[in-house]
Design a protein around this motif. Structure first.
Motif: not given
Length: 196
Positions: A28-31, A124-129, A180-182
């Motif tokens: 989680e810390r890496v993410l 505008g350029e934000g990201r949801a995880v 994706w981040h798996v």
């Protein structure tokens, strides 16, 4: 202590309560280290991700509807507010990152509505995880309750979304898949706003 999340159809899944209260994992810390701040953690619980972000030097705010969870978050030093994710929140439209981890895509039982809300919170350029269930898991909306020994909560609206269906659900909510981040058997989608 085993806590179960039981759905109306009778199926139940154990909740890792110890993980919910534990510090963020290495994965989680890496993410979290990859996120741009400020970060809004929806359904922050006891603030473990908000605390980890602060330790990484990333400004973050947690939001949760549970008074108990917010008290725990603040005891840990997290900046957190008691609100529904559907309430008016500070910084609407200016968050660089919005988190829905630990099954929180289920909040409210209507993931399309929840992701539409997330789209309005993002810059505008934000990201949801958004963490999804693994491929092959069921996607469904309904009601659930928490059960621990003889304690049983009331029913509340909840949803489960698999990685197989998240892109479709996100598109209906005005978000597009960025990637994706798996890691460690967990599936995290990075989503951006759909631009007209």
């Amino acid at each position: 202590m085993t806590v179960l999340l039981r759905s109306r159809d009778g199926s139940a899944q154990p909740l890792a309560v110890a993980d919910w209260a534990a510090p963020a994992t290495a994965a989680e810390r890496v993410l979290l280290a990859s996120l741009r701040g400020p970060v809004l953690d929806l359904g922050c619980g006891p603030g473990r991700l908000v605390v980890a972000l602060a330790e990484l030097g990333v400004p973050a705010l947690g939001v949760d509807a549970s008074a108990h969870a917010i008290d725990r978050a603040r005891e840990r030093g997290a900046t957190a507010l008691r609100h529904s994710v559907f309430d008016a929140l500070p910084g609407e439209g200016r968050w660089q990152s919005v988190l829905l981890l630990d099954g929180n895509v289920g909040i409210g039982g209507a993931p399309v509505d929840l992701l539409r809300r997330v789209a309005r919170l993002l810059a505008g350029e934000g990201r949801a995880v958004v963490e999804a269930g693994p491929p092959g898991a069921a996607t469904r909306c309904g009601e659930a309750r928490l059960e621990r020994d003889d304690e049983i909560s009331g029913w509340f609206p909840w949803a489960w979304v698999s990685a197989d269906d998240l892109v479709r659900v996100a598109a209906a909510g005005g978000l597009r898949l960025v990637g994706w981040h798996v890691t460690a058997g967990r599936w995290f989608a990075r989503l951006g706003r759909v631009t007209p």
